[in-house]
Write an enzyme that holds these catalytic residues in place. Sequence first.
Site, PDB file in Angstrom:
ATOM      1  N   PRO A  15       6.334   3.125 -11.281  1.00  0.00           N
ATOM      2  CA  PRO A  15       6.046   1.940 -12.076  1.00  0.00           C
ATOM      3  C   PRO A  15       4.577   1.746 -12.398  1.00  0.00           C
ATOM      4  CG  PRO A  15       6.665   1.338  -9.832  1.00  0.00           C
ATOM      5  CD  PRO A  15       6.972   2.804 -10.000  1.00  0.00           C
ATOM      6  N   ASN A  16       4.357   1.278 -13.608  1.00  0.00           N
ATOM      7  CA  ASN A  16       3.036   0.902 -14.147  1.00  0.00           C
ATOM      8  C   ASN A  16       2.150   2.093 -14.490  1.00  0.00           C
ATOM      9  OD1 ASN A  16       3.495  -1.959 -13.924  1.00  0.00           O
ATOM     10  ND2 ASN A  16       3.325  -1.696 -11.718  1.00  0.00           N
ATOM     11  N   ARG A  23      -4.976   0.285 -17.615  1.00  0.00           N
ATOM     12  CA  ARG A  23      -4.719  -0.459 -16.378  1.00  0.00           C
ATOM     13  C   ARG A  23      -5.837  -0.197 -15.371  1.00  0.00           C
ATOM     14  NH1 ARG A  23      -0.617   1.741 -11.748  1.00  0.00           N
ATOM     15  NH2 ARG A  23      -0.719  -0.080 -10.401  1.00  0.00           N
ATOM     16  N   TYR A  28      -8.164   3.576 -11.642  1.00  0.00           N
ATOM     17  CA  TYR A  28      -7.256   4.663 -12.002  1.00  0.00           C
ATOM     18  C   TYR A  28      -7.796   5.606 -13.085  1.00  0.00           C
ATOM     19  CZ  TYR A  28      -3.928   1.888  -9.330  1.00  0.00           C
ATOM     20  OH  TYR A  28      -3.301   1.201  -8.329  1.00  0.00           O
ATOM     21  N   ASN A  79       4.271  10.674  -7.741  1.00  0.00           N
ATOM     22  CA  ASN A  79       3.421   9.506  -7.573  1.00  0.00           C
ATOM     23  C   ASN A  79       4.342   8.318  -7.790  1.00  0.00           C
ATOM     24  OD1 ASN A  79       1.671   7.380  -7.582  1.00  0.00           O
ATOM     25  ND2 ASN A  79       0.268   8.234  -9.111  1.00  0.00           N
ATOM     26  N   ALA A  82       3.718   1.749  -6.790  1.00  0.00           N
ATOM     27  CA  ALA A  82       3.897   0.747  -5.727  1.00  0.00           C
ATOM     28  C   ALA A  82       5.184   0.968  -4.922  1.00  0.00           C
ATOM     29  CB  ALA A  82       3.884  -0.650  -6.328  1.00  0.00           C
ATOM     30  N   HIS A  85       5.069   2.132  -1.272  1.00  0.00           N
ATOM     31  CA  HIS A  85       4.859   1.242  -0.128  1.00  0.00           C
ATOM     32  C   HIS A  85       6.075   0.385   0.180  1.00  0.00           C
ATOM     33  CE1 HIS A  85       0.893   2.562  -1.227  1.00  0.00           C
ATOM     34  NE2 HIS A  85       0.917   1.882  -2.360  1.00  0.00           N
ATOM     35  N   ASP A  92      14.789   8.012   1.186  1.00  0.00           N
ATOM     36  CA  ASP A  92      16.074   8.629   1.555  1.00  0.00           C
ATOM     37  C   ASP A  92      16.487   9.694   0.539  1.00  0.00           C
ATOM     38  OD1 ASP A  92      16.353   7.201   3.879  1.00  0.00           O
ATOM     39  OD2 ASP A  92      17.792   5.753   3.070  1.00  0.00           O
ATOM     40  N   GLU A 103       3.194  14.581  -2.502  1.00  0.00           N
ATOM     41  CA  GLU A 103       2.898  13.191  -2.868  1.00  0.00           C
ATOM     42  C   GLU A 103       1.489  13.118  -3.453  1.00  0.00           C
ATOM     43  OE1 GLU A 103       3.134  10.617   0.532  1.00  0.00           O
ATOM     44  OE2 GLU A 103       2.413   8.863  -0.560  1.00  0.00           O
ATOM     45  N   HIS A 105      -1.482  10.456  -5.302  1.00  0.00           N
ATOM     46  CA  HIS A 105      -1.997   9.157  -5.760  1.00  0.00           C
ATOM     47  C   HIS A 105      -3.345   9.375  -6.414  1.00  0.00           C
ATOM     48  CE1 HIS A 105       1.166   7.129  -3.616  1.00  0.00           C
ATOM     49  NE2 HIS A 105       0.905   7.921  -2.592  1.00  0.00           N
ATOM     50  N   LEU A 106      -3.553   8.699  -7.513  1.00  0.00           N
ATOM     51  CA  LEU A 106      -4.859   8.796  -8.186  1.00  0.00           C
ATOM     52  C   LEU A 106      -5.962   8.213  -7.309  1.00  0.00           C
ATOM     53  CD1 LEU A 106      -3.154   7.498 -11.306  1.00  0.00           C
ATOM     54  CD2 LEU A 106      -4.512   9.563 -11.459  1.00  0.00           C
ATOM     55  N   SER A 107      -5.687   7.037  -6.758  1.00  0.00           N
ATOM     56  CA  SER A 107      -6.691   6.358  -5.928  1.00  0.00           C
ATOM     57  C   SER A 107      -6.527   6.781  -4.469  1.00  0.00           C
ATOM     58  CB  SER A 107      -6.516   4.838  -6.060  1.00  0.00           C
ATOM     59  OG  SER A 107      -5.251   4.447  -5.550  1.00  0.00           O
ATOM     60  N   ARG A 112      -8.072   1.214   0.303  1.00  0.00           N
ATOM     61  CA  ARG A 112      -7.701   0.007  -0.425  1.00  0.00           C
ATOM     62  C   ARG A 112      -7.019  -1.000   0.515  1.00  0.00           C
ATOM     63  NH1 ARG A 112      -4.811   1.592  -5.821  1.00  0.00           N
ATOM     64  NH2 ARG A 112      -5.366  -0.587  -6.263  1.00  0.00           N
TER      65      ARG A 112
HETATM   66  C1  DQA Z   1      -1.022   4.601  -6.891  1.00  0.00           C
HETATM   67  C2  DQA Z   1      -1.429   3.740  -5.688  1.00  0.00           C
HETATM   68  C3  DQA Z   1      -0.409   2.644  -5.463  1.00  0.00           C
HETATM   69  O1  DQA Z   1      -0.803   1.842  -4.356  1.00  0.00           O
HETATM   70  C4  DQA Z   1      -0.293   1.760  -6.690  1.00  0.00           C
HETATM   71  O2  DQA Z   1       0.694   0.770  -6.491  1.00  0.00           O
HETATM   72  C5  DQA Z   1      -0.052   2.527  -7.920  1.00  0.00           C
HETATM   73  C6  DQA Z   1      -0.790   3.778  -8.136  1.00  0.00           C
HETATM   74  C7  DQA Z   1      -2.116   5.648  -7.234  1.00  0.00           C
HETATM   75  O3  DQA Z   1      -1.810   6.593  -7.960  1.00  0.00           O
HETATM   76  O4  DQA Z   1      -3.260   5.514  -6.803  1.00  0.00           O
HETATM   77  O5  DQA Z   1       0.686   2.097  -8.810  1.00  0.00           O
HETATM   78  O6  DQA Z   1       0.162   5.319  -6.566  1.00  0.00           O
END
Ligand code: DQA
Length: 152
Positions: A15-16, A23, A28, A79, A82, A85, A92, A103, A105-107, A112
Amino acid sequence: MTNTSKKTVMVINGPNLNLLGSREPEVYGRESLKDIEHRLKTHASATPWQVDFRQSNQEGEIIDWIHEARESAQAIIINAGAYTHTSIAIMDALLAVNLPIIEVHLSNIFKREDFRHHSYISPASRGIICGFGSRGYLLALDALADITAQKQ
Ligand code: DQA
């Protein structure tokens, strides 16, 4: 290498991530998800992997794609945004798939808020790459190419 002899990695974005570029660019980066897809596909062209790149804001759709990957892919890069978390259901689904999973993550989620420090994706993953921005996707592909070449 012809496409038919290539292995497929399904790259799942949660998502997002469709909003990347506009964003929170200070967190990001300024690249769009399309830019990342293009860079990753270009990078993959020099490897034995082809990329099936996807994004969804729906948890159920992501779970369906993970199930689909059991037949259509030889690895997953994820990725989960959210859902990383929150989603026991995605964890599962990943645990039910007998494929290497990386896995991304950009950040740097550990730098954080506390709620980002826990990942439901990590227990199902071979490894995690975070904090390197969009380069993380390329690093994930390189790691995948390495571990599958060495079969370890
Ligand atoms: C994210 C980190 C997550 O905590 C956040 O909710 C995202 C992006 C990242 O790529 O850094 O949507 O997965």
